[in-house]
Design a protein around this motif. Structure first.
Motif, PDB file in Angstrom:
ATOM      1  N   HIS A  81      35.161  41.535  22.390  1.00  0.00           N
ATOM      2  CA  HIS A  81      35.413  40.231  23.013  1.00  0.00           C
ATOM      3  C   HIS A  81      36.766  39.680  22.576  1.00  0.00           C
ATOM      4  O   HIS A  81      37.510  39.105  23.382  1.00  0.00           O
ATOM      5  CB  HIS A  81      34.312  39.245  22.632  1.00  0.00           C
ATOM      6  CG  HIS A  81      32.956  39.650  23.109  1.00  0.00           C
ATOM      7  ND1 HIS A  81      31.794  39.135  22.577  1.00  0.00           N
ATOM      8  CD2 HIS A  81      32.580  40.541  24.055  1.00  0.00           C
ATOM      9  CE1 HIS A  81      30.756  39.684  23.190  1.00  0.00           C
ATOM     10  NE2 HIS A  81      31.215  40.537  24.085  1.00  0.00           N
ATOM     11  N   VAL A  94      27.920  43.349  31.089  1.00  0.00           N
ATOM     12  CA  VAL A  94      27.130  42.140  31.327  1.00  0.00           C
ATOM     13  C   VAL A  94      25.785  42.553  31.911  1.00  0.00           C
ATOM     14  O   VAL A  94      25.737  43.254  32.921  1.00  0.00           O
ATOM     15  CB  VAL A  94      27.851  41.177  32.301  1.00  0.00           C
ATOM     16  CG1 VAL A  94      26.958  39.982  32.635  1.00  0.00           C
ATOM     17  CG2 VAL A  94      29.169  40.705  31.707  1.00  0.00           C
ATOM     18  N   ARG A  95      24.712  42.116  31.267  1.00  0.00           N
ATOM     19  CA  ARG A  95      23.355  42.369  31.769  1.00  0.00           C
ATOM     20  C   ARG A  95      22.862  41.090  32.455  1.00  0.00           C
ATOM     21  O   ARG A  95      22.767  40.051  31.816  1.00  0.00           O
ATOM     22  CB  ARG A  95      22.400  42.755  30.631  1.00  0.00           C
ATOM     23  CG  ARG A  95      22.631  44.169  30.124  1.00  0.00           C
ATOM     24  CD  ARG A  95      21.783  44.481  28.898  1.00  0.00           C
ATOM     25  NE  ARG A  95      20.378  44.155  29.082  1.00  0.00           N
ATOM     26  CZ  ARG A  95      19.492  44.928  29.715  1.00  0.00           C
ATOM     27  NH1 ARG A  95      19.871  46.077  30.248  1.00  0.00           N
ATOM     28  NH2 ARG A  95      18.218  44.557  29.817  1.00  0.00           N
ATOM     29  N   ILE A  96      22.555  41.189  33.741  1.00  0.00           N
ATOM     30  CA  ILE A  96      22.147  40.012  34.510  1.00  0.00           C
ATOM     31  C   ILE A  96      20.859  40.317  35.259  1.00  0.00           C
ATOM     32  O   ILE A  96      20.735  41.365  35.905  1.00  0.00           O
ATOM     33  CB  ILE A  96      23.258  39.557  35.480  1.00  0.00           C
ATOM     34  CG1 ILE A  96      22.790  38.364  36.320  1.00  0.00           C
ATOM     35  CG2 ILE A  96      23.744  40.701  36.373  1.00  0.00           C
ATOM     36  CD1 ILE A  96      23.887  37.723  37.147  1.00  0.00           C
ATOM     37  N   VAL A 122      28.489  46.172  34.741  1.00  0.00           N
ATOM     38  CA  VAL A 122      27.421  45.228  35.066  1.00  0.00           C
ATOM     39  C   VAL A 122      26.099  45.974  35.169  1.00  0.00           C
ATOM     40  O   VAL A 122      25.995  46.985  35.879  1.00  0.00           O
ATOM     41  CB  VAL A 122      27.707  44.494  36.392  1.00  0.00           C
ATOM     42  CG1 VAL A 122      26.571  43.513  36.708  1.00  0.00           C
ATOM     43  CG2 VAL A 122      29.036  43.745  36.324  1.00  0.00           C
ATOM     44  N   ASP A 139      22.536  38.750  29.278  1.00  0.00           N
ATOM     45  CA  ASP A 139      23.636  37.790  29.175  1.00  0.00           C
ATOM     46  C   ASP A 139      23.450  36.633  30.149  1.00  0.00           C
ATOM     47  O   ASP A 139      23.773  35.480  29.828  1.00  0.00           O
ATOM     48  CB  ASP A 139      24.967  38.478  29.477  1.00  0.00           C
ATOM     49  CG  ASP A 139      25.281  39.585  28.494  1.00  0.00           C
ATOM     50  OD1 ASP A 139      25.585  39.257  27.334  1.00  0.00           O
ATOM     51  OD2 ASP A 139      25.214  40.760  28.883  1.00  0.00           O
ATOM     52  N   LEU A 140      22.933  36.940  31.349  1.00  0.00           N
ATOM     53  CA  LEU A 140      22.777  35.942  32.406  1.00  0.00           C
ATOM     54  C   LEU A 140      21.478  36.199  33.153  1.00  0.00           C
ATOM     55  O   LEU A 140      20.980  37.323  33.201  1.00  0.00           O
ATOM     56  CB  LEU A 140      23.936  36.018  33.411  1.00  0.00           C
ATOM     57  CG  LEU A 140      25.356  35.760  32.911  1.00  0.00           C
ATOM     58  CD1 LEU A 140      26.366  36.133  33.992  1.00  0.00           C
ATOM     59  CD2 LEU A 140      25.527  34.304  32.488  1.00  0.00           C
ATOM     60  N   TYR A 277      22.090  30.957  30.746  1.00  0.00           N
ATOM     61  CA  TYR A 277      22.517  31.839  29.672  1.00  0.00           C
ATOM     62  C   TYR A 277      22.194  31.169  28.338  1.00  0.00           C
ATOM     63  O   TYR A 277      22.072  29.942  28.241  1.00  0.00           O
ATOM     64  CB  TYR A 277      24.010  32.157  29.776  1.00  0.00           C
ATOM     65  CG  TYR A 277      24.918  30.978  30.018  1.00  0.00           C
ATOM     66  CD1 TYR A 277      25.444  30.240  28.960  1.00  0.00           C
ATOM     67  CD2 TYR A 277      25.271  30.597  31.316  1.00  0.00           C
ATOM     68  CE1 TYR A 277      26.280  29.164  29.182  1.00  0.00           C
ATOM     69  CE2 TYR A 277      26.114  29.528  31.547  1.00  0.00           C
ATOM     70  CZ  TYR A 277      26.616  28.814  30.479  1.00  0.00           C
ATOM     71  OH  TYR A 277      27.443  27.746  30.700  1.00  0.00           O
ATOM     72  N   LEU A 283      30.906  31.673  25.845  1.00  0.00           N
ATOM     73  CA  LEU A 283      30.858  32.773  26.794  1.00  0.00           C
ATOM     74  C   LEU A 283      32.128  33.610  26.712  1.00  0.00           C
ATOM     75  O   LEU A 283      33.232  33.079  26.782  1.00  0.00           O
ATOM     76  CB  LEU A 283      30.705  32.239  28.210  1.00  0.00           C
ATOM     77  CG  LEU A 283      29.371  31.560  28.539  1.00  0.00           C
ATOM     78  CD1 LEU A 283      29.380  31.105  29.983  1.00  0.00           C
ATOM     79  CD2 LEU A 283      28.210  32.503  28.290  1.00  0.00           C
ATOM     80  N   ARG A 286      34.045  38.402  30.013  1.00  0.00           N
ATOM     81  CA  ARG A 286      33.253  39.264  30.898  1.00  0.00           C
ATOM     82  C   ARG A 286      32.132  38.467  31.565  1.00  0.00           C
ATOM     83  O   ARG A 286      31.856  38.636  32.760  1.00  0.00           O
ATOM     84  CB  ARG A 286      32.672  40.446  30.109  1.00  0.00           C
ATOM     85  CG  ARG A 286      31.757  40.039  28.950  1.00  0.00           C
ATOM     86  CD  ARG A 286      31.329  41.240  28.111  1.00  0.00           C
ATOM     87  NE  ARG A 286      30.590  40.825  26.933  1.00  0.00           N
ATOM     88  CZ  ARG A 286      29.283  40.655  26.888  1.00  0.00           C
ATOM     89  NH1 ARG A 286      28.563  40.877  27.974  1.00  0.00           N
ATOM     90  NH2 ARG A 286      28.676  40.272  25.787  1.00  0.00           N
ATOM     91  N   THR A 287      31.467  37.596  30.799  1.00  0.00           N
ATOM     92  CA  THR A 287      30.374  36.806  31.342  1.00  0.00           C
ATOM     93  C   THR A 287      30.901  35.740  32.294  1.00  0.00           C
ATOM     94  O   THR A 287      30.328  35.495  33.367  1.00  0.00           O
ATOM     95  CB  THR A 287      29.557  36.162  30.202  1.00  0.00           C
ATOM     96  OG1 THR A 287      29.178  37.174  29.269  1.00  0.00           O
ATOM     97  CG2 THR A 287      28.314  35.497  30.749  1.00  0.00           C
ATOM     98  N   CYS A 288      32.003  35.109  31.918  1.00  0.00           N
ATOM     99  CA  CYS A 288      32.612  34.106  32.795  1.00  0.00           C
ATOM    100  C   CYS A 288      33.027  34.719  34.127  1.00  0.00           C
ATOM    101  O   CYS A 288      32.902  34.081  35.183  1.00  0.00           O
ATOM    102  CB  CYS A 288      33.822  33.484  32.114  1.00  0.00           C
ATOM    103  SG  CYS A 288      33.422  32.458  30.677  1.00  0.00           S
TER     104      CYS A 288
END
Length: 316
Positions: A81, A94-96, A122, A139-140, A277, A283, A286-288
């Motif tokens: 990060h 990112v895991r969503i 993703v 993450d989301l 989240y 954040l 990557r998440t943003c």
């Protein structure tokens, strides 16, 4: 051996108790995950898991190693990060989790984001339900409001939009409904959505038979009940009955004449969509990037957009 990848696989196996579940999440084979954990065991010189045909369980050494493994993975992600911040670009995975219909739509439109962010990965998890984000390492998550978990931050990104539809083959045999209450005399295809699956809500904007601006709840009945939106979609195309479907699934069919929209003067109830989240950390880029992309997709779809209103972020 990729030590960090092996540690991540071990932690997910420890959480799920299954090599197969972790393999399905990552799009690899079950033996590949097993080999990663075996390589980690060889590297450490200890047995981490007991393997059997029924389940995978941790050894005493494996249970003791979980905290250390998580610390190493967190430290590696923090370094990644930090590098991403310095370079000003999204880096990492990112895991969503998303509702099935929205997730299928996103998977068809993800290429633009991955092209823009060449170091972003993703993982999409599809489910019509609420996840334990911390336990599952998410993450989301996109949820239908309201959100009741005070440990999460929620951002309003849009709303659902559904159409009442039937196939021409069904309407040849049955006169189309003129009012929502007419649905009680029709075969309706019932499947879990949100709230009670056998109560559909309509907005009476013209006051036909009720006070204008009120909602009309209709308890529907039918000979076919399914547990997945995709099954309901194929059934309504086959003329099995009337269904209340996300516009994401049926808009093209309506335009092509494969389905007819019913009761257009009685819009169905919409529900707010939130991306949530954990609030325990700021954040990373990557998440943003994924949140911003979701917002872009919503703004491009007039049926789901926030109608020009600014998005709202709040702690619940």
């Amino acid at each position: 051996m990729d030590l960090i990848a092996a540690l991540q696989s071990f932690l997910r196996v420890a959480q799920t108790g299954s090599f197969s579940a972790v393999a399905a999440e990552r799009g690899v084979t079950q033996p590949a995950v097993s080999r990663q954990v075996s390589a980690l065991e060889d590297y450490l010189g200890i047995r981490l898991v007991h393997r059997s045909t029924q389940a995978v369980t941790l050894t005493d050494e494996g249970r003791e190693f979980v905290a250390s493994a998580q610390h190493l993975v967190d430290a590696a992600e923090a370094l990644q990060h930090a590098a991403g911040h310095r370079r000003g670009k999204p880096v990492g995975r990112v895991r969503i989790a998303l509702p099935v219909t929205l997730g299928l739509c996103l998977s068809r439109r993800l290429g633009r984001l991955l092209d823009q962010c060449d170091e972003l990965s993703v993982d999409i998890i599809l489910r019509d339900g609420v996840s334990d984000m911390i336990e599952e390492g998410l993450d989301l998550e996109v949820r239908l409001g309201p959100i009741g978990d005070s440990s999460l931050v929620a951002r309003h990104i849009g709303h659902t939009s559904s159409f009442l539809v039937a196939a021409p083959s069904y309407l040849i045999r049955h006169a189309p409904p003129r009012h929502p209450l007419d649905l009680q005399r029709h075969d309706c295809i019932i499947y879990p959505r949100w709230g009670r699956d056998d109560v559909w809500w309509f907005y009476d904007k013209n006051g036909e038979g009720t006070e204008a601006g009120t909602e009309i709840p209709v308890t529907v009945h039918g000979r076919l009940k399914v547990n997945h939106a995709d099954a309901a979609y194929h059934a309504v195309l086959d003329g099995c009955g009337i269904a209340l479907m996300s516009h994401l699934m049926v808009s093209e069919d309506i335009h092509a004449g494969r389905l007819h929209q019913l009761l257009p003067d009685f819009p169905t109830r919409n529900f707010p969509l939130y991306v949530v989240y954990p609030s325990r950390r700021s954040l990373p880029p990557r998440t943003c990037a994924v949140i911003d992309y979701l917002m872009t997709l919503m703004s491009e779809d007039t049926s789901m957009a926030l109608d020009g209103m600014p998005s709202q972020t709040h702690r619940l």
